[in-house]
Design a protein around this motif. Structure first.
Motif: not given
Length: 383
Positions: A357-365
């Motif tokens: 979830i954190l990775t998706l948010g940081q990369n604005r997916v």
């Protein structure tokens, strides 16, 4: 504090927090558990008043809490036995000539437990239910039933072991008369029949439909009336084939919650198996989910302390496979597949859902949906 008193306390909290829809259904469960006709009478009167005065919430809260305090003081005999009511061992059903074969299937079911039965069409769900209901012979294996009445007659067995198919038979005559007939046929005291019927009608959300004809009911309400007729018989095992098939999403959630609550009655718990295609909804209320594939059920082995199962996620996003692969490169993603418009993401057991979830948010997916299905039977359908 006994189980009955604890439940009443929880229901009072529902009303104090103004959760009236769920609270009133739970109140009916507590009232039914008392088996007290004075409580039944007061509860039926409150139900009738509630339906005639839908906007008087404060009065409903006050009257409901007062009734619950009366219910709390009534001694309720709790069901404590932990013995199984149904044990199937290596059950198979073969149709010969290299046609479909069910099994082997083994399962053990206790009162108060809810088992979900899932699988793609044609994998034997209805066949298994009918075998467990003693409507179909099986080819090999053993079936053992353990009811309150030892060595029940065929009549008693059919009373305590009930199967409801997806398509119910048409009812003729008054709906209420059909329900009254059940209790009169099973030896209930004449003076108690009306109250018991009205309590069941109230509990299954049928109060405003009890005067309609069978032809005037939707498929969902026909199923509810069939459930009412069945539950009045106080079964010990209830087998339901696709009870959610003709219900909208909200109605599905409500009937599942109701079935779970009724199955967990303090003094009359029921062992319940229901088949359905609504995986997530069924998983929420089930103690165990039986997944049939090619007619076979392999019970999952318990995980060892050193095992870390694969993290499997469903993701709905308009990103490309290549973009997602780059986004998750540092999380060591193992595999990405595309299944019916939804991405399936596979990570090692070392990866946490929160990290994804954190990775998706940081990369604005961009995404409209994500779900962890690592422990869901959904993962069997997409592999």
């Amino acid at each position: 504090m006994g189980k009955h008193q604890q439940r009443v306390k929880e229901v009072i909290t529902f009303f104090e927090n103004k959760d009236l829809f769920l609270g009133f259904r739970k109140l009916l469960d507590c009232a039914i558990d008392t088996q007290d006709m004075a409580v039944y009478k007061e509860t039926v009167e409150l139900t009738d008043w509630k339906e005639k005065h839908p906007n008087e919430e404060e009065t409903l809260i006050h009257r409901s809490i007062a009734l619950l305090k009366k219910i709390r003081n009534i001694e309720v005999k709790e069901h404590h036995t932990n013995e199984h009511v149904l044990k199937a061992t290596e059950i198979t059903k073969s149709y010969g000539n290299q046609k479909f074969t069910l099994g082997p299937v083994s399962l053990t079911l206790k009162k108060g437990e809810v088992f979900g039965l899932v699988g793609e069409n044609g994998n034997g769900k209805t066949t298994l239910l009918r075998i467990l209901a003693k409507e179909l012979d099986y080819s090999s294996g053993t079936l053992d039933y353990s009811f309150a009445a030892k060595k029940p007659t065929d009549y008693e067995l059919r009373t305590k072991l009930v199967y409801i198919p997806q398509r119910t038979e048409k009812w003729y005559g008054s709906l209420m008369d059909n329900l009254r007939f059940v209790l009169s046929n099973y030896g209930e005291k004449p003076e108690e029949i009306e109250l018991r019927v009205l309590m069941m009608v109230a509990r299954l959300g049928l109060w405003n439909y009890k005067h309609l004809k069978w032809s005037e009911l939707s498929s969902g309400y026909k199923m509810r009336f069939e459930l009412a007729r069945t539950l009045l018989r106080k079964p010990e095992i209830l087998l339901l084939d696709e009870p959610l098939a003709n219900l909208d999403v909200l109605a599905q959630q409500i009937i599942l919650e109701d079935l779970k609550s009724i199955a967990n009655s303090v003094n009359n718990p029921i062992a319940l198996i229901l088949s359905s295609q609504q995986l997530y909804e069924v998983e929420k209320i089930s103690n165990k989910v039986i997944f049939l594939k090619n007619g076979k059920y392999n019970e999952p082995k318990p995980e060892t302390e050193t095992e870390k199962p694969t993290l499997i996620l469903e993701l709905d996003s308009n990103s490309t496979r290549e973009e997602l692969t780059n986004v998750f490169s540092e999380l060591a993603i193992e595999k990405i597949t595309f299944n019916g418009g939804i991405y399936m993401l596979y990570f090692s057991g070392e990866t946490a859902f929160s990290d994804v979830i954190l990775t998706l948010g940081q990369n604005r997916v961009p995404m409209t949906y994500i779900r962890d299905i690592s422990a869901s039977t959904r993962r069997f359908f997409v592999n």
